[in-house]
Write a protein that holds these residues in place. Structure first.
Motif, PDB file in Angstrom:
ATOM      1  N   GLY A 185       0.774  -1.232   0.000  1.00  0.00           N
ATOM      2  CA  GLY A 185       0.000   0.000   0.000  1.00  0.00           C
ATOM      3  C   GLY A 185       0.808   1.287   0.000  1.00  0.00           C
ATOM      4  N   CYS A 186       2.003   1.267   0.600  1.00  0.00           N
ATOM      5  CA  CYS A 186       2.841   2.472   0.669  1.00  0.00           C
ATOM      6  C   CYS A 186       4.229   2.063   1.163  1.00  0.00           C
ATOM      7  CB  CYS A 186       2.234   3.509   1.618  1.00  0.00           C
ATOM      8  SG  CYS A 186       2.108   2.952   3.320  1.00  0.00           S
ATOM      9  N   GLY A 187       5.145   3.011   1.180  1.00  0.00           N
ATOM     10  CA  GLY A 187       6.505   2.722   1.639  1.00  0.00           C
ATOM     11  C   GLY A 187       6.561   2.362   3.121  1.00  0.00           C
ATOM     12  N   GLN A 188       5.716   3.028   3.902  1.00  0.00           N
ATOM     13  CA  GLN A 188       5.679   2.713   5.336  1.00  0.00           C
ATOM     14  C   GLN A 188       5.275   1.252   5.553  1.00  0.00           C
ATOM     15  OE1 GLN A 188       6.024   4.798   8.709  1.00  0.00           O
ATOM     16  NE2 GLN A 188       6.658   2.694   8.507  1.00  0.00           N
ATOM     17  N   THR A 210      17.405  10.029   8.821  1.00  0.00           N
ATOM     18  CA  THR A 210      16.474   9.423   7.869  1.00  0.00           C
ATOM     19  C   THR A 210      15.096   9.986   8.136  1.00  0.00           C
ATOM     20  OG1 THR A 210      15.660   7.313   6.944  1.00  0.00           O
ATOM     21  CG2 THR A 210      15.886   7.429   9.328  1.00  0.00           C
ATOM     22  N   TYR A 211      14.140   9.634   7.285  1.00  0.00           N
ATOM     23  CA  TYR A 211      12.752   9.998   7.549  1.00  0.00           C
ATOM     24  C   TYR A 211      12.226   9.044   8.618  1.00  0.00           C
ATOM     25  CZ  TYR A 211       7.857  11.034   6.713  1.00  0.00           C
ATOM     26  OH  TYR A 211       6.549  11.391   6.863  1.00  0.00           O
ATOM     27  N   ILE A 212      11.293   9.536   9.430  1.00  0.00           N
ATOM     28  CA  ILE A 212      10.840   8.744  10.583  1.00  0.00           C
ATOM     29  C   ILE A 212      10.176   7.426  10.172  1.00  0.00           C
ATOM     30  CG2 ILE A 212       8.566   9.823  10.838  1.00  0.00           C
ATOM     31  CD1 ILE A 212       9.279   9.764  13.964  1.00  0.00           C
ATOM     32  N   ALA A 213       9.672   7.337   8.938  1.00  0.00           N
ATOM     33  CA  ALA A 213       9.025   6.099   8.487  1.00  0.00           C
ATOM     34  C   ALA A 213       9.974   4.897   8.590  1.00  0.00           C
ATOM     35  CB  ALA A 213       8.538   6.244   7.050  1.00  0.00           C
ATOM     36  N   THR A 214      11.272   5.129   8.359  1.00  0.00           N
ATOM     37  CA  THR A 214      12.255   4.042   8.479  1.00  0.00           C
ATOM     38  C   THR A 214      12.178   3.456   9.887  1.00  0.00           C
ATOM     39  OG1 THR A 214      13.718   5.474   7.161  1.00  0.00           O
ATOM     40  CG2 THR A 214      14.670   3.450   8.045  1.00  0.00           C
ATOM     41  N   GLU A 228      17.197  -2.521   3.130  1.00  0.00           N
ATOM     42  CA  GLU A 228      17.424  -1.192   2.546  1.00  0.00           C
ATOM     43  C   GLU A 228      16.107  -0.444   2.449  1.00  0.00           C
ATOM     44  OE1 GLU A 228      19.713  -2.898  -1.056  1.00  0.00           O
ATOM     45  OE2 GLU A 228      20.066  -0.737  -1.193  1.00  0.00           O
ATOM     46  N   ASP A 229      16.103   0.794   2.927  1.00  0.00           N
ATOM     47  CA  ASP A 229      14.991   1.698   2.673  1.00  0.00           C
ATOM     48  C   ASP A 229      15.365   2.501   1.425  1.00  0.00           C
ATOM     49  OD1 ASP A 229      13.179   3.778   2.525  1.00  0.00           O
ATOM     50  OD2 ASP A 229      13.109   4.127   4.691  1.00  0.00           O
ATOM     51  N   CYS A 230      14.724   2.140   0.315  1.00  0.00           N
ATOM     52  CA  CYS A 230      15.024   2.759  -0.989  1.00  0.00           C
ATOM     53  C   CYS A 230      13.915   3.717  -1.404  1.00  0.00           C
ATOM     54  CB  CYS A 230      15.162   1.670  -2.056  1.00  0.00           C
ATOM     55  SG  CYS A 230      16.529   0.557  -1.756  1.00  0.00           S
ATOM     56  N   ALA A 231      13.207   4.263  -0.431  1.00  0.00           N
ATOM     57  CA  ALA A 231      12.072   5.135  -0.749  1.00  0.00           C
ATOM     58  C   ALA A 231      12.472   6.381  -1.536  1.00  0.00           C
ATOM     59  CB  ALA A 231      11.353   5.548   0.534  1.00  0.00           C
ATOM     60  N   GLN A 232      13.794   6.703  -1.515  1.00  0.00           N
ATOM     61  CA  GLN A 232      14.262   7.908  -2.215  1.00  0.00           C
ATOM     62  C   GLN A 232      15.281   7.573  -3.306  1.00  0.00           C
ATOM     63  OE1 GLN A 232      15.683  10.677   0.768  1.00  0.00           O
ATOM     64  NE2 GLN A 232      13.749  10.667   1.880  1.00  0.00           N
ATOM     65  N   SER A 233      15.501   6.291  -3.580  1.00  0.00           N
ATOM     66  CA  SER A 233      16.686   5.937  -4.373  1.00  0.00           C
ATOM     67  C   SER A 233      16.409   4.988  -5.540  1.00  0.00           C
ATOM     68  CB  SER A 233      17.749   5.337  -3.448  1.00  0.00           C
ATOM     69  OG  SER A 233      17.266   4.158  -2.836  1.00  0.00           O
ATOM     70  N   PHE A 271      10.536   0.001  -1.028  1.00  0.00           N
ATOM     71  CA  PHE A 271      10.363   1.178  -1.882  1.00  0.00           C
ATOM     72  C   PHE A 271       9.038   1.855  -1.576  1.00  0.00           C
ATOM     73  CE2 PHE A 271      13.563  -1.144  -4.130  1.00  0.00           C
ATOM     74  CZ  PHE A 271      14.303  -0.197  -4.821  1.00  0.00           C
ATOM     75  N   SER A 272       9.021   3.170  -1.766  1.00  0.00           N
ATOM     76  CA  SER A 272       7.794   3.958  -1.727  1.00  0.00           C
ATOM     77  C   SER A 272       7.579   4.519  -3.125  1.00  0.00           C
ATOM     78  CB  SER A 272       7.952   5.119  -0.742  1.00  0.00           C
ATOM     79  OG  SER A 272       6.963   6.109  -0.997  1.00  0.00           O
ATOM     80  N   PHE A 273       6.331   4.566  -3.550  1.00  0.00           N
ATOM     81  CA  PHE A 273       5.996   5.246  -4.806  1.00  0.00           C
ATOM     82  C   PHE A 273       5.095   6.442  -4.536  1.00  0.00           C
ATOM     83  CE2 PHE A 273       6.445   0.614  -5.825  1.00  0.00           C
ATOM     84  CZ  PHE A 273       7.681   0.703  -6.445  1.00  0.00           C
ATOM     85  N   TYR A 274       5.299   7.066  -3.386  1.00  0.00           N
ATOM     86  CA  TYR A 274       4.624   8.320  -3.067  1.00  0.00           C
ATOM     87  C   TYR A 274       4.848   9.261  -4.251  1.00  0.00           C
ATOM     88  CZ  TYR A 274       3.453  12.497  -0.333  1.00  0.00           C
ATOM     89  OH  TYR A 274       2.897  13.661   0.121  1.00  0.00           O
ATOM     90  N   PRO A 275       3.860  10.106  -4.582  1.00  0.00           N
ATOM     91  CA  PRO A 275       3.937  10.874  -5.838  1.00  0.00           C
ATOM     92  C   PRO A 275       5.231  11.652  -6.087  1.00  0.00           C
ATOM     93  CG  PRO A 275       1.726  11.045  -4.920  1.00  0.00           C
ATOM     94  CD  PRO A 275       2.542  10.271  -3.918  1.00  0.00           C
ATOM     95  N   HIS A 316      14.878  18.636   5.078  1.00  0.00           N
ATOM     96  CA  HIS A 316      14.812  17.175   5.273  1.00  0.00           C
ATOM     97  C   HIS A 316      15.950  16.727   6.187  1.00  0.00           C
ATOM     98  CE1 HIS A 316      12.662  17.810   1.447  1.00  0.00           C
ATOM     99  NE2 HIS A 316      11.899  16.837   1.893  1.00  0.00           N
ATOM    100  N   TYR A 317      15.742  16.686   7.516  1.00  0.00           N
ATOM    101  CA  TYR A 317      14.477  16.794   8.229  1.00  0.00           C
ATOM    102  C   TYR A 317      14.723  17.681   9.432  1.00  0.00           C
ATOM    103  CZ  TYR A 317      13.181  13.100   5.081  1.00  0.00           C
ATOM    104  OH  TYR A 317      12.939  12.399   3.939  1.00  0.00           O
ATOM    105  N   PRO A 318      13.786  18.527   9.791  1.00  0.00           N
ATOM    106  CA  PRO A 318      14.056  19.475  10.881  1.00  0.00           C
ATOM    107  C   PRO A 318      14.186  18.808  12.259  1.00  0.00           C
ATOM    108  CG  PRO A 318      11.790  19.680  10.095  1.00  0.00           C
ATOM    109  CD  PRO A 318      12.487  18.744   9.160  1.00  0.00           C
TER     110      PRO A 318
HETATM  111  C1  LIG Z   1       8.787   8.472   1.709  1.00  0.00           C
HETATM  112  C2  LIG Z   1       9.605   7.654   2.621  1.00  0.00           C
HETATM  113  C3  LIG Z   1       9.083   6.551   3.312  1.00  0.00           C
HETATM  114  C4  LIG Z   1       7.620   6.265   3.398  1.00  0.00           C
HETATM  115  O1  LIG Z   1       6.985   6.055   2.207  1.00  0.00           O
HETATM  116  P1  LIG Z   1       5.397   6.273   2.081  1.00  0.00           P
HETATM  117  O2  LIG Z   1       5.061   5.682   0.776  1.00  0.00           O
HETATM  118  O3  LIG Z   1       5.140   7.740   2.155  1.00  0.00           O
HETATM  119  O4  LIG Z   1       4.764   5.545   3.219  1.00  0.00           O
HETATM  120  C5  LIG Z   1       9.946   5.752   4.020  1.00  0.00           C
HETATM  121  N1  LIG Z   1      11.251   6.038   4.097  1.00  0.00           N
HETATM  122  C6  LIG Z   1      11.796   7.103   3.478  1.00  0.00           C
HETATM  123  C7  LIG Z   1      13.268   7.340   3.589  1.00  0.00           C
HETATM  124  C8  LIG Z   1      10.991   7.954   2.734  1.00  0.00           C
HETATM  125  O5  LIG Z   1      11.530   9.016   2.132  1.00  0.00           O
END
Ligand SMILES: *Cc1c(COP(=O)(O)O)cnc(C)c1O
Length: 364
Positions: A58-61, A85-89, A155-160, A179-183, A308-310
């Motif tokens: 459903g999403c990267g998270q 990193t982003y907190i989702a990691t 690996e969190d590849c949400a940005q890579s 991976f995340s495919f957030y827009p 990214h990120y305060p």
């Molecule tokens: C965007 C992002 C996520 C989360 O992805 P979502 O699809 O928004 O849930 C996780 N980790 C990193 C590093 C991100 O940039």
């Protein structure tokens, strides 16, 4: 002129006809969840990254939560994560009841691979690295540490998407990569979407179940799963995006190289990229000691930036009382105070890039 941080309409318009044809095809198919649009996207994306299996979620998270759960990591277990990193990691770890152990970053903003060994304890089960801003961390070293210490590598590849280390794709190094495919990501859907990639048949099987209530066969629930699926419309749109990813990454690269060569303010530090890393520029991060003043100045010139990120994850309010805020991550904390991300996206007009450069160079 107003320069947005990101303008998804311009990215969309690059291939609008193809996106619209794909969306209509999916809408008219009468089959909206787990059909062949998804199967085709999963196969294409696995092939692009160089992994055997891709499980759309459903999403990267959710990809992170499902990956950690598939490895059987839970309460009492520790997972080493990047402090920067982003907190989702980190939520991928804590949502499974496991404990994140934060490691500071290096001047490339990436997890400092030389600090990982010292963070390993009896309880460590995995090392979860982020390839932050579109730049790979030292994946050779991380892979070697995980092999030597018998730890899972994630690996969190949400940005890579499409980034490489030593010529090899990010997301191909780990036991499971997320991976995340957030827009706004280098490969983005027009809604939420994500994926877990692996070469391991059993892990793939478990992740397929975890995304679908824990079942392979309808009403036969083997494990406790969740509902986190990548729908047919998003999968159809992602197939279009994937077919153009090379061009979209080249557009980001061209903007980054203009910033590199044309920004000459002594008040900002431009990002450094290691020779082994092929950066896809999800984020173009500057450092500036007077960051907040610079941000306000750029806004007065119509240039909108982000940070990214305060607040680094270990300082997040949601983790208060867990002792993480006592963790000492000097570089992560310095970057939280000094980082500023310039506008960069596929489809960004040249004159807007020029306006960003002029405004940064005019800051006094
Ligand atoms: C965007 C992002 C996520 C989360 O992805 P979502 O699809 O928004 O849930 C996780 N980790 C990193 C590093 C991100 O940039």
């Amino acid at each position: 002129m107003d320069v947005k941080f990101s303008d998804l309409k311009k990215t969309y318009n690059l291939y609008a006809d193809e996106y619209e044809a794909a969306a209509l095809r999916a809408l008219r198919s009468g089959w909206y969840i787990m059909g062949h649009e998804l199967a085709e996207f999963e196969e294409a994306f696995a092939g692009y990254i160089g992994k055997q299996h891709c499980v759309g979620v459903g999403c990267g998270q959710d990809a992170l939560i499902i990956a950690v759960r598939a490895l059987g990591i839970g309460p009492g277990d520790e997972v080493i994560v990047a402090g920067n990193t982003y907190i989702a990691t980190v939520l991928g770890v804590t949502e499974n009841g496991a404990t994140p152990v934060f490691v500071d970053c290096n001047k490339f903003f990436q997890i400092d691979e030389t600090l990982i060994e010292a963070a390993i304890t009896e309880r460590t089960k995995a090392v979860l690295v982020t390839n932050l801003y579109g730049q790979a961390c030292d994946l050779t070293s991380v892979r070697q540490i995980c092999d030597e210490r018998n730890l899972w590598m994630l690996e969190d590849c949400a940005q890579s998407h499409g980034a490489r280390w030593n010529g090899r794709m990010c997301g191909s190094w780990a036991d499971v990569s997320c991976f995340s495919f957030y827009p706004t990501k280098p490969l983005g859907a027009m809604g939420d979407a994500g994926a877990c990639l692996t070469d391991d048949d059993e892990l793939a099987e478990r992740m397929l179940m975890l995304r679908n209530y824990g079942s392979k066969k309808k009403y036969v629930n083997e494990i406790c799963g969740i509902n986190s699926r990548l729908d047919e419309v998003q999968a159809a749109l992602l197939k279009v995006g994937l077919s153009h990813i090379g061009d979209m990454l080249a557009m980001r690269e061209a903007i980054a190289s203009r910033y590199d060569s044309e920004i000459d303010s002594p008040l900002v530090k431009l990002p450094e990229v290691r020779e082994e890393a092929e950066d896809v520029w999800h984020i173009y991060p500057l450092l500036c000691e007077r960051r907040d003043e610079l941000k306000t100045f750029l806004e007065s010139r119509g240039v909108y930036t982000q940070i990214h990120y305060p607040i680094p994850p270990h300082k997040a309010q949601c983790y208060k009382g867990r002792g993480y805020d006592a963790v000492n991550l000097p570089l992560t904390e310095r970057f939280a105070a000094q980082e500023l991300s310039l506008p960069i996206y596929a489809g960004m007009p040249d004159d807007e890039v020029g306006a960003v450069i002029a405004a940064v160079n005019d800051f006094r």
